[in-house]
Design an enzyme around this catalytic site. Structure first.
Site, mmCIF file in Angstrom:
data_model
loop_
_atom_site.group_PDB
_atom_site.id
_atom_site.type_symbol
_atom_site.label_atom_id
_atom_site.label_comp_id
_atom_site.label_asym_id
_atom_site.label_seq_id
_atom_site.Cartn_x
_atom_site.Cartn_y
_atom_site.Cartn_z
ATOM 1 N N TYR A 101 33.935 51.645 34.955
ATOM 2 C CA TYR A 101 33.491 52.737 35.838
ATOM 3 C C TYR A 101 33.114 53.918 34.969
ATOM 4 O O TYR A 101 33.396 53.951 33.773
ATOM 5 C CB TYR A 101 34.603 53.128 36.815
ATOM 6 C CG TYR A 101 35.922 53.354 36.122
ATOM 7 C CD1 TYR A 101 36.224 54.580 35.541
ATOM 8 C CD2 TYR A 101 36.851 52.330 35.996
ATOM 9 C CE1 TYR A 101 37.409 54.772 34.865
ATOM 10 C CE2 TYR A 101 38.042 52.507 35.329
ATOM 11 C CZ TYR A 101 38.317 53.741 34.765
ATOM 12 O OH TYR A 101 39.478 53.930 34.087
ATOM 13 N N LYS A 105 49.178 47.106 27.271
ATOM 14 C CA LYS A 105 49.783 46.429 28.431
ATOM 15 C C LYS A 105 50.686 45.252 28.040
ATOM 16 O O LYS A 105 51.789 45.128 28.583
ATOM 17 C CB LYS A 105 48.692 45.981 29.419
ATOM 18 C CG LYS A 105 48.016 47.157 30.122
ATOM 19 C CD LYS A 105 46.972 46.668 31.102
ATOM 20 C CE LYS A 105 46.117 47.817 31.588
ATOM 21 N NZ LYS A 105 45.111 47.401 32.565
ATOM 22 N N ALA A 111 37.843 37.263 29.614
ATOM 23 C CA ALA A 111 39.148 36.590 29.653
ATOM 24 C C ALA A 111 40.184 37.411 28.904
ATOM 25 O O ALA A 111 41.066 36.871 28.250
ATOM 26 C CB ALA A 111 39.021 35.183 29.056
HETATM 27 N N1 LIG Z 1 38.895 49.628 37.190
HETATM 28 C C1 LIG Z 1 40.099 49.472 36.686
HETATM 29 O O1 LIG Z 1 41.106 49.951 37.237
HETATM 30 C C2 LIG Z 1 40.259 48.647 35.439
HETATM 31 C C3 LIG Z 1 41.519 48.134 35.091
HETATM 32 C C4 LIG Z 1 41.622 47.346 33.925
HETATM 33 C C5 LIG Z 1 40.486 47.122 33.146
HETATM 34 N N2 LIG Z 1 39.282 47.671 33.503
HETATM 35 C C6 LIG Z 1 38.064 47.432 32.688
HETATM 36 O O2 LIG Z 1 37.922 46.032 32.464
HETATM 37 C C7 LIG Z 1 37.265 45.816 31.221
HETATM 38 C C8 LIG Z 1 38.035 44.794 30.379
HETATM 39 O O3 LIG Z 1 39.309 45.308 30.037
HETATM 40 P P1 LIG Z 1 40.405 44.380 29.303
HETATM 41 O O4 LIG Z 1 41.677 45.117 29.373
HETATM 42 O O5 LIG Z 1 40.364 42.981 29.820
HETATM 43 O O6 LIG Z 1 39.853 44.344 27.789
HETATM 44 P P2 LIG Z 1 40.206 43.274 26.650
HETATM 45 O O7 LIG Z 1 41.542 42.672 26.869
HETATM 46 O O8 LIG Z 1 39.884 43.939 25.369
HETATM 47 O O9 LIG Z 1 39.143 42.076 26.876
HETATM 48 C C9 LIG Z 1 37.786 42.314 26.673
HETATM 49 C C10 LIG Z 1 36.958 41.143 27.212
HETATM 50 O O10 LIG Z 1 35.584 41.524 27.103
HETATM 51 C C11 LIG Z 1 34.892 40.556 26.325
HETATM 52 N N3 LIG Z 1 33.823 41.263 25.607
HETATM 53 C C12 LIG Z 1 33.947 42.376 24.834
HETATM 54 N N4 LIG Z 1 32.726 42.772 24.387
HETATM 55 C C13 LIG Z 1 31.836 41.877 24.886
HETATM 56 C C14 LIG Z 1 30.419 41.743 24.767
HETATM 57 N N5 LIG Z 1 29.671 42.621 24.048
HETATM 58 N N6 LIG Z 1 29.810 40.719 25.417
HETATM 59 C C15 LIG Z 1 30.543 39.839 26.142
HETATM 60 N N7 LIG Z 1 31.875 39.903 26.281
HETATM 61 C C16 LIG Z 1 32.516 40.921 25.662
HETATM 62 C C17 LIG Z 1 35.934 39.915 25.447
HETATM 63 O O11 LIG Z 1 35.481 38.646 25.038
HETATM 64 P P3 LIG Z 1 36.139 37.868 23.778
HETATM 65 O O12 LIG Z 1 37.377 37.204 24.304
HETATM 66 O O13 LIG Z 1 35.093 36.901 23.370
HETATM 67 O O14 LIG Z 1 36.427 38.920 22.734
HETATM 68 C C18 LIG Z 1 37.128 39.857 26.429
HETATM 69 O O15 LIG Z 1 36.992 38.763 27.307
HETATM 70 C C19 LIG Z 1 37.114 47.194 30.571
HETATM 71 O O16 LIG Z 1 35.821 47.655 30.846
HETATM 72 C C20 LIG Z 1 38.157 48.039 31.290
HETATM 73 O O17 LIG Z 1 37.802 49.401 31.323
HETATM 74 C C21 LIG Z 1 39.167 48.420 34.633
#
Ligand SMILES: NC(=O)c1ccc[n+]([C@@H]2O[C@H](COP(=O)([O-])OP(=O)(O)OC[C@H]3O[C@@H](n4cnc5c(N)ncnc54)[C@H](OP(=O)(O)O)[C@@H]3O)[C@@H](O)[C@H]2O)c1
Length: 277
Positions: free
Chosen positions: A223, A71, A134
């Site tokens: 999901y 993204k 975040a």
């Molecule tokens: N439903 C939808 O349409 C939709 C759309 C977008 C995203 N999502 C979902 O949203 C989630 C996050 O996506 P993203 O794009 O933000 O990912 P990302 O940019 O990789 O960020 C991951 C986040 O999760 C934290 N994290 C990872 N593993 C962790 C753990 N074991 N314990 C605590 N915190 C943890 C990370 O913390 P750190 O900063 O400390 O590494 C970071 O804040 C995913 O599950 C994705 O599938 C869903």
């Protein structure tokens, strides 16, 4: 803006991407309008992303969705960004204006807000909202959430500095604070949104015990089939309103469909179809 109403090739770029339901959802949308839409998954490694996207549009691609981890890179490729995508510095939908002119939008935030307010009947205005995580997803939804004028948003993250960076970027739009998980106020929040990737590993961040109460809406952006680990965790702590993010997925897809085809599909039947799956 160019709207592609006829047959067309569309794609989701990600890495990995095989788990995605987007082709299924866009197929259901296309049926509503008798559109012929060819929507394929493109698993592309970060080093190849720019080349793959540009080729796709040069060869006549009508539009693209973008997911992890591309993204932010997509925001660098397009010629023009919506205000939302510019704020988020992340693009999940690319619209073709011409073979050489691409427009980037981020529909994640409006997808989440529509699911919460319209589908689930949750009022965000005046609420105390806790976001866990975040990363890119939080970055994408913060501005649309703040537009709803919640009383406050706390961003809590495993790496607190990342939450603080987001607070600094978005605090001109409303009351935003940031911390690690252990510093979250230990009393029930109105809404807790899990935007960590922890659910993907079946884990839940370690949180103070009373952040969730009977009336707390607990929304997992993740999901999949059945309840997520976060939903189970929330229910065990007494929440009667634990949901997962497929409504957000369907609503952000409907916004992308509107950008590409000029019509917004009804989303209820897609949600019911996903539920049946
Ligand atoms: N439903 C939808 O349409 C939709 C759309 C977008 C995203 N999502 C979902 O949203 C989630 C996050 O996506 P993203 O794009 O933000 O990912 P990302 O940019 O990789 O960020 C991951 C986040 O999760 C934290 N994290 C990872 N593993 C962790 C753990 N074991 N314990 C605590 N915190 C943890 C990370 O913390 P750190 O900063 O400390 O590494 C970071 O804040 C995913 O599950 C994705 O599938 C869903």
């Amino acid at each position: 803006m160019t709207v592609n109403s006829g047959p067309g090739r569309y794609a989701l770029f990600g890495h990995p991407v095989s788990h995605s339901w987007s082709p299924f959802i866009h197929g259901l949308f296309a049926k509503q309008f008798d559109h012929v839409v060819d929507y394929k998954l493109r698993d592309v490694e970060p080093g190849n992303f720019r080349h793959a996207v540009i080729n796709f549009f040069v060869e006549g691609g009508g539009g693209a969705n973008v997911t992890l981890p591309h993204k932010p890179a997509a925001a660098e490729i397009v010629n023009d960004l919506s205000a939302r995508a510019e704020r988020a510095r992340a693009v999940n939908t690319i619209v073709r204006r011409s073979a050489t002119e691409l427009y980037g939008e981020n529909t994640d935030g409006v997808g989440l807000v529509t699911d919460l307010t319209r589908n689930l009947g949750v009022s965000l205005t005046g609420s105390r909202l806790l976001i866990l995580g975040a990363g890119g997803a939080t970055r994408g939804v913060l501005a649309p959430l703040l537009e709803q004028e919640p009383r406050e948003i706390r961003i809590a993250n495993r790496t607190p500095e990342r939450a603080m960076r987001l607070r600094d970027e978005f605090s001109d739009l409303g009351e935003v604070s940031a911390s690690g998980f252990s510093e979250i106020d230990d009393r029930p929040w109105d809404i807790v949104i899990n935007a960590t990737a922890a659910s993907l590993a079946g884990e839940v961040p370690e949180l103070p015990p009373r952040v969730v109460g009977h009336d707390t809406v607990c929304y997992d952006m993740a999901y999949g089939r059945g309840d997520t680990a976060f939903m189970r965790w929330a229910t065990e702590r007494g929440s009667t309103r634990a949901c997962k993010g497929w409504g957000m997925l369907v609503e952000q897809a409907a916004e992308a469909y509107l950008l590409w085809h000029g019509v917004r599909p009804a989303t209820k039947s897609a949600m019911t179809a996903l539920e049946r799956l």
